[in-house]
Design a protein around this motif. Sequence first.
Motif, PDB file in Angstrom:
ATOM      1  N   THR A  81      29.728  47.186  33.081  1.00 42.74           N
ATOM      2  CA  THR A  81      30.038  45.909  32.441  1.00 42.74           C
ATOM      3  C   THR A  81      28.967  44.878  32.757  1.00 42.74           C
ATOM      4  N   MET A  82      28.542  44.827  34.018  1.00 37.56           N
ATOM      5  CA  MET A  82      27.496  43.883  34.412  1.00 37.56           C
ATOM      6  C   MET A  82      26.214  44.104  33.618  1.00 37.56           C
ATOM      7  N   LEU A  83      25.856  45.335  33.395  1.00 35.75           N
ATOM      8  CA  LEU A  83      24.611  45.664  32.712  1.00 35.75           C
ATOM      9  C   LEU A  83      24.699  45.469  31.204  1.00 35.75           C
ATOM     10  N   ASP A  84      25.861  45.777  30.639  1.00 32.01           N
ATOM     11  CA  ASP A  84      25.972  45.829  29.179  1.00 32.01           C
ATOM     12  C   ASP A  84      26.490  44.552  28.534  1.00 32.01           C
ATOM     13  N   ASP A  85      27.169  43.707  29.285  1.00 30.77           N
ATOM     14  CA  ASP A  85      27.809  42.543  28.674  1.00 30.77           C
ATOM     15  C   ASP A  85      27.312  41.249  29.332  1.00 30.77           C
ATOM     16  N   PRO A  86      26.278  40.624  28.767  1.00 29.22           N
ATOM     17  CA  PRO A  86      25.738  39.397  29.363  1.00 29.22           C
ATOM     18  C   PRO A  86      26.711  38.220  29.282  1.00 29.22           C
ATOM     19  N   ALA A  87      27.786  38.363  28.505  1.00 27.63           N
ATOM     20  CA  ALA A  87      28.772  37.291  28.416  1.00 27.63           C
ATOM     21  C   ALA A  87      29.574  37.155  29.705  1.00 27.63           C
ATOM     22  N   VAL A  88      29.628  38.229  30.498  1.00 27.11           N
ATOM     23  CA  VAL A  88      30.355  38.182  31.768  1.00 27.11           C
ATOM     24  C   VAL A  88      29.396  37.655  32.833  1.00 27.11           C
ATOM     25  N   VAL A  89      29.614  36.405  33.242  1.00 31.55           N
ATOM     26  CA  VAL A  89      28.675  35.768  34.157  1.00 31.55           C
ATOM     27  C   VAL A  89      29.334  35.298  35.451  1.00 31.55           C
ATOM     28  N   ARG A  90      30.645  35.433  35.557  1.00 30.72           N
ATOM     29  CA  ARG A  90      31.334  34.975  36.760  1.00 30.72           C
ATOM     30  C   ARG A  90      32.182  36.100  37.340  1.00 30.72           C
ATOM     31  N   VAL A  91      32.367  36.046  38.647  1.00 27.67           N
ATOM     32  CA  VAL A  91      33.117  37.089  39.339  1.00 27.67           C
ATOM     33  C   VAL A  91      34.567  37.116  38.880  1.00 27.67           C
ATOM     34  N   ASP A  92      35.170  35.954  38.635  1.00 27.65           N
ATOM     35  CA  ASP A  92      36.559  35.955  38.198  1.00 27.65           C
ATOM     36  C   ASP A  92      36.710  36.591  36.818  1.00 27.65           C
ATOM     37  N   GLU A  93      35.724  36.402  35.937  1.00 31.06           N
ATOM     38  CA  GLU A  93      35.752  37.059  34.629  1.00 31.06           C
ATOM     39  C   GLU A  93      35.640  38.571  34.784  1.00 31.06           C
ATOM     40  N   LEU A  94      34.755  38.986  35.667  1.00 34.81           N
ATOM     41  CA  LEU A  94      34.556  40.413  35.917  1.00 34.81           C
ATOM     42  C   LEU A  94      35.820  41.040  36.490  1.00 34.81           C
ATOM     43  N   ALA A  95      36.442  40.360  37.445  1.00 34.86           N
ATOM     44  CA  ALA A  95      37.668  40.871  38.052  1.00 34.86           C
ATOM     45  C   ALA A  95      38.781  40.993  37.017  1.00 34.86           C
ATOM     46  N   GLU A  96      38.910  39.979  36.178  1.00 35.49           N
ATOM     47  CA  GLU A  96      39.952  40.023  35.149  1.00 35.49           C
ATOM     48  C   GLU A  96      39.709  41.159  34.174  1.00 35.49           C
ATOM     49  N   ARG A  97      38.456  41.366  33.808  1.00 35.96           N
ATOM     50  CA  ARG A  97      38.112  42.460  32.880  1.00 35.96           C
ATOM     51  C   ARG A  97      38.564  43.809  33.430  1.00 35.96           C
ATOM     52  N   HIS A  98      38.519  43.954  34.757  1.00 32.60           N
ATOM     53  CA  HIS A  98      38.854  45.238  35.371  1.00 32.60           C
ATOM     54  C   HIS A  98      40.188  45.199  36.119  1.00 32.60           C
ATOM     55  N   ALA A  99      41.015  44.249  35.758  1.00 32.60           N
ATOM     56  CA  ALA A  99      42.408  44.183  36.206  1.00 32.60           C
ATOM     57  C   ALA A  99      42.554  44.198  37.722  1.00 32.60           C
ATOM     58  N   MET A 100      41.786  43.327  38.371  1.00 37.06           N
ATOM     59  CA  MET A 100      41.915  43.181  39.818  1.00 37.06           C
ATOM     60  C   MET A 100      41.656  41.726  40.180  1.00 37.06           C
ATOM     61  N   SER A 101      42.009  41.342  41.391  1.00 37.64           N
ATOM     62  CA  SER A 101      41.743  39.980  41.836  1.00 37.64           C
ATOM     63  C   SER A 101      40.284  39.857  42.266  1.00 37.64           C
ATOM     64  N   PRO A 102      39.725  38.642  42.234  1.00 35.65           N
ATOM     65  CA  PRO A 102      38.360  38.454  42.724  1.00 35.65           C
ATOM     66  C   PRO A 102      38.198  38.913  44.177  1.00 35.65           C
TER      67      PRO A 102
END
Length: 258
Positions: free
Chosen positions: A165-186
């Motif tokens: 996700t980090m490599l392919d989706d430049p729209a994800v720029v924050r840790v909380d967004e990344l955590a939500e995308r993968h269904a976990m807490s920051p």
Amino acid sequence: METASTRGILRPHEGHRHFRLTRELPSADLAPWVERHWMVEWDLREPYTQELLNHPTVNLAVEGASAGIFGIRKARDRRTIDGTGRVVGVKFRPGGFQPYFGGSVHTLTNRVLPLGAVFGPAGDALADAVRAEAEHPFAVMEEFLRARRPAPDPQLDVVAAIVRTMLDDPAVVRVDELAERHAMSPRTLQRLFRRYVGVSPKWVLQRYRLHEAAERIAEGRDGDWAATALELGYFDQAHFIRDFKALVGASPAQYAGA
């Protein structure tokens, strides 16, 4: 991309005039842990210093006088080569060394451990075997890793998905967004990266963005720093230029003109 990308090598075109870089994908049975094998060879009359922006990965490397496990180096890395030499290495996937290591990989960050300190006498024997093998050093590495191949670890699949996700989706720029995308807490995401990768997810996000920026500039594909900053998820051009200069040691414009 795994064997052809120049990301992480600063001024790659200059570097390739001074050394030969060979990269090879691992055998399928080692691919869950290993991203690639690599070898750098040189024959120089004068010293040359190469600078690198490390990937969020652990490397196992063997050369003439030393061999070790190289944790992630957060700062810009510098390596001077001279005379004739060769380094043979294994680049693990993000998180891929943890099952071999057993402990939290953050203890390796900014450190180099001798192979013997990690694998005992077998590590020293591996170094000797790789140095003695002129034709197929990657096969020697693979035999060693295969004999110690860990059991499947579901957490590695989670780490791999997050990194993708980090490599392919430049729209994800924050840790909380990344955590939500993968269904976990920051907090869970941070603990996972601390143990398996060795650095924080925020650090990895920034490093991948700066890798991409440096590659674009080195290939002459950029010049509009405001647009670049936006595409890479920066709030504004000033923040992008500040981070780039702090890590690379030159502004984007200076790097482009070097």
